[in-house]
Write a protein that holds these residues in place. Structure first.
Motif, PDB file in Angstrom:
ATOM      1  N   VAL A   1       0.852  -1.189   0.000  1.00  0.00           N
ATOM      2  CA  VAL A   1       0.000   0.000   0.000  1.00  0.00           C
ATOM      3  C   VAL A   1       0.886   1.236   0.000  1.00  0.00           C
ATOM      4  N   GLU A   2       0.371   2.309  -0.583  1.00  0.00           N
ATOM      5  CA  GLU A   2       1.117   3.561  -0.677  1.00  0.00           C
ATOM      6  C   GLU A   2       0.550   4.574   0.301  1.00  0.00           C
ATOM      7  N   ARG A   3       1.439   5.208   1.012  1.00  0.00           N
ATOM      8  CA  ARG A   3       1.061   6.268   1.943  1.00  0.00           C
ATOM      9  C   ARG A   3       2.064   7.400   1.796  1.00  0.00           C
ATOM     10  N   ASN A   4       1.568   8.559   1.459  1.00  0.00           N
ATOM     11  CA  ASN A   4       2.429   9.748   1.339  1.00  0.00           C
ATOM     12  C   ASN A   4       3.634   9.512   0.431  1.00  0.00           C
ATOM     13  N   GLY A   5       3.404   8.849  -0.693  1.00  0.00           N
ATOM     14  CA  GLY A   5       4.462   8.631  -1.671  1.00  0.00           C
ATOM     15  C   GLY A   5       5.402   7.485  -1.369  1.00  0.00           C
ATOM     16  N   GLU A   6       5.158   6.738  -0.300  1.00  0.00           N
ATOM     17  CA  GLU A   6       6.017   5.624   0.089  1.00  0.00           C
ATOM     18  C   GLU A   6       5.212   4.333   0.076  1.00  0.00           C
TER      19      GLU A   6
END
Length: 133
Positions: A39-44
């Motif tokens: 999963v992606e969160r804040n570009g990470e």
């Protein structure tokens, strides 16, 4: 008056309203609809722990990716190379009903303290094109 503005602020910044939608992907599998769940969160990008991971969770991932029906819940450590130890594990446990449109809409425990990349979640969906292989 200050209370009124506080309530409006609290409502507008509540869960899901200003929060950006999380992205999901499957990596290291034979096609884009099978692999380790990230999963992606804040570009990470980070992984999902397999605690409580089941077919209802995979159904949601497959739906979100447009990959047809859920076919399996393999361990994410089957997909090599394993996630880098520096990569975050963002979600410890997911609990979907199976009807959600996105994994981010499912109940989630995010306090990851007892999970390693040997316990990453995996998913097998029908196929890259939404039909049986």
């Amino acid at each position: 008056m200050a209370l009124f503005f506080f309530l409006i602020f609290a409502f507008c910044t509540g869960h899901g309203l200003l929060e950006s939608s999380h992205k999901v992907r499957l990596v290291e599998g034979p096609h884009r609809c099978e692999g380790r769940v990230e999963v992606e969160r804040n570009g990470e990008w980070g992984t999902v722990c397999d605690d409580g991971w089941n077919m209802k969770d995979v159904q949601v991932v497959c739906r979100e990716l447009g990959c047809g029906a859920a076919k399996g819940t393999p361990s994410g450590n089957l997909y090599k190379p394993l996630a880098d130890e520096k990569q975050n594990i963002f979600i410890r446990e997911v609990n979907c009903s199976g009807t959600e449109e996105e994994l981010s809409k499912c109940d989630q425990l995010e306090d990851v303290y007892d999970c390693s990349h040997r316990e990453d979640a995996g998913a097998i969906c029908e196929s890259e094109y939404g039909r049986a292989l």
